[in-house]
Design a protein around this motif. Structure first.
Motif, PDB file in Angstrom:
ATOM      1  N   SER A  37     -30.191  79.554   0.606  1.00 33.03           N
ATOM      2  CA  SER A  37     -29.275  78.573   1.180  1.00 33.03           C
ATOM      3  C   SER A  37     -28.068  78.270   0.311  1.00 33.03           C
ATOM      4  O   SER A  37     -27.106  77.672   0.788  1.00 33.03           O
ATOM      5  N   SER A  38     -28.103  78.652  -0.947  1.00 32.66           N
ATOM      6  CA  SER A  38     -26.986  78.329  -1.829  1.00 32.66           C
ATOM      7  C   SER A  38     -26.411  79.589  -2.474  1.00 32.66           C
ATOM      8  O   SER A  38     -25.284  79.981  -2.199  1.00 32.66           O
ATOM      9  N   ILE A  92     -30.076  67.879  -4.430  1.00 31.61           N
ATOM     10  CA  ILE A  92     -29.495  67.658  -3.104  1.00 31.61           C
ATOM     11  C   ILE A  92     -30.170  68.559  -2.076  1.00 31.61           C
ATOM     12  O   ILE A  92     -30.686  69.632  -2.411  1.00 31.61           O
ATOM     13  N   PRO A  93     -30.199  68.147  -0.804  1.00 34.49           N
ATOM     14  CA  PRO A  93     -30.824  68.967   0.244  1.00 34.49           C
ATOM     15  C   PRO A  93     -30.163  70.334   0.370  1.00 34.49           C
ATOM     16  O   PRO A  93     -28.994  70.515   0.010  1.00 34.49           O
ATOM     17  N   GLU A  94     -30.912  71.268   0.914  1.00 36.28           N
ATOM     18  CA  GLU A  94     -30.423  72.642   1.022  1.00 36.28           C
ATOM     19  C   GLU A  94     -29.170  72.743   1.879  1.00 36.28           C
ATOM     20  O   GLU A  94     -28.293  73.563   1.609  1.00 36.28           O
ATOM     21  N   TYR A  95     -29.081  71.909   2.929  1.00 35.49           N
ATOM     22  CA  TYR A  95     -27.914  72.039   3.800  1.00 35.49           C
ATOM     23  C   TYR A  95     -26.640  71.577   3.104  1.00 35.49           C
ATOM     24  O   TYR A  95     -25.555  72.106   3.378  1.00 35.49           O
ATOM     25  N   PHE A  96     -26.736  70.608   2.175  1.00 33.50           N
ATOM     26  CA  PHE A  96     -25.560  70.227   1.400  1.00 33.50           C
ATOM     27  C   PHE A  96     -25.186  71.333   0.412  1.00 33.50           C
ATOM     28  O   PHE A  96     -24.004  71.639   0.216  1.00 33.50           O
ATOM     29  N   ALA A  97     -26.194  71.924  -0.209  1.00 34.23           N
ATOM     30  CA  ALA A  97     -25.938  73.042  -1.122  1.00 34.23           C
ATOM     31  C   ALA A  97     -25.291  74.207  -0.379  1.00 34.23           C
ATOM     32  O   ALA A  97     -24.388  74.879  -0.901  1.00 34.23           O
ATOM     33  N   PHE A  98     -25.748  74.427   0.839  1.00 38.22           N
ATOM     34  CA  PHE A  98     -25.182  75.494   1.667  1.00 38.22           C
ATOM     35  C   PHE A  98     -23.707  75.236   1.951  1.00 38.22           C
ATOM     36  O   PHE A  98     -22.867  76.145   1.855  1.00 38.22           O
TER      37      PHE A  98
END
Length: 389
Positions: A218-219, A263-269
């Motif tokens: 994801s990142s 931080i959550p994966e979607y923010f890292a993404f």
């Protein structure tokens, strides 16, 4: 499965916590929008489960729009036509459909084992415990051999692809274009060794698979998504844009891991993809456009839709009409193909979980989607548009 049972989740302090759940919650095709995992759990980032699902939908859509890449693209390079590539995609998806029922079966066996002998604390220990304790001798050997073969085939493909990146894309292209075959082979072998050593060393820094898998997919891996997709749909895209976009995304991912690890994966993404997008645009416009001859040849072979205006003008009008028709048909087929793949996976899992009610309506949906996929995609595989001018 019993009507009620317990599962275990890892906590950030290294301990584990048992949670109560039910058969209905565990086997339902329709997931809950929110979960209630403890705040100290490594899985608590998935409490907003609906958002997590939407995030993965967006992520996978971008990945799919960018086509296959890395070591998997070697399979498609071996095909001789659009039809063979399409059949390969279909065959690959059908093979993947066996993976998810297998995973569901292992999870269920792990739960059953937990009801008999105590909950398995570490989720990462479920697979080895199930194989060791619940699979009969003979089948156990076949299963272990199959898992090892699958792991090794992925491992060697990844190592070979990584070595090829160094040898062909960097060393031979920029450092030593006149290198002999003997020199290239030596670099390939050393690159393979270094990649394996780095991987083993990196492994020592990881506490659990879930922790690193989420970051990689994801990142870190997000740095490739935008350039990989843009190369098909934007005529101005070039190698420099691809390189700078990838590097910018990966650097952003590493910095996020260092300074914002929780931080959550979607923010890292979003951080990685945003950095990748900016880097790609800057790198693309700092370099000259790709030669018109190369662009035209690429477009004739792939016929993508998107922002190809300057190249499309070089193609005859009647040929462009056929290409546009093909593009529209492919776009429609996508709306059948994506849910078809999901429903195919869920149908097999419903069988494993003995949810015959869900299996029935999933089967009906699968049949309807298969029909649409046949008419908008499969039957047209042999009607590839040929651009000869």
């Amino acid at each position: 499965l019993p009507e009620a049972f317990q599962v275990s989740v890892p906590m950030r302090d290294g301990t584990f916590m048992a949670l109560d759940t039910t058969r209905e919650a565990w086997t339902s095709v329709w997931p809950s929008w929110e979960l209630n995992l403890p705040a100290g759990s490594g899985y608590s980032i998935y409490n907003l489960f609906g958002i997590a699902i939407l995030f993965y939908l967006v992520k996978v859509t971008i990945e799919g729009a960018g086509g296959t890449s890395q070591y998997m693209i070697q399979r498609f390079f071996a095909s001789r036509s659009d039809r063979e590539s399409g059949l390969l995609s279909l065959f690959w998806t059908v093979l993947l459909a066996f993976r998810w029922p297998f995973i569901a079966a292992i999870a269920i066996l792990g739960i059953v084992f937990g009801t008999q002998s105590g909950v398995i604390e570490d989720p990462e220990a479920v697979l080895p415990i199930v194989i060791n304790e619940m699979v009969p001798i003979g089948i156990k050997g076949i299963l272990v051999a199959g898992l090892m073969a699958a792991a090794m085939s992925t491992f060697d493909s990844t190592v070979n692809a990584g070595a090829a990146y160094w040898v062909k894309d960097i060393y031979q292209t920029y450092i030593n274009p006149k290198a002999s075959e003997k020199t290239l082979m030596a670099h390939s072998r050393w690159a393979s060794v270094i990649l394996v050593v780095l991987g083993l060393g990196f492994m020592l820094l990881i506490n659990n698979i879930n922790e690193i898998w989420g970051w990689i997919t994801s990142s870190l891996g997000a740095g490739l998504l935008v350039p990989t997709m843009a190369r098909w749909y934007w005529w101005r895209m070039n190698g420099y844009g691809f390189a700078t976009g990838t590097v910018a995304g990966m650097v952003a991912a590493v910095l996020q891991r260092l300074f914002l690890p929780e931080i959550p994966e979607y923010f890292a993404f979003m951080i990685a993809t945003s950095a990748s997008l900016v880097g790609m645009i800057i790198g693309t416009y700092l370099a000259p456009p790709t030669e018109e001859k190369v662009l035209l040849e690429f477009y004739k072979r792939t016929r993508p839709f998107g922002f190809w205006g300057p190249v499309r003008k070089k193609i005859k009008g009647e040929v462009m009409e056929k290409i546009n028709k093909e593009n529209r048909r492919d776009i429609i087929a996508t709306f059948f193909a994506v849910p078809w793949q999901v429903v195919l996976f869920l149908t097999g899992m419903a069988v494993i979980m003995k949810r015959w009610d869900e299996f029935a309506w999933l089967g009906v949906i699968l049949l309807a989607l298969s029909t649409g996929l046949y008419f908008f995609w499969f039957r047209h595989l042999s009607t590839e548009v040929k651009v000869t001018d």
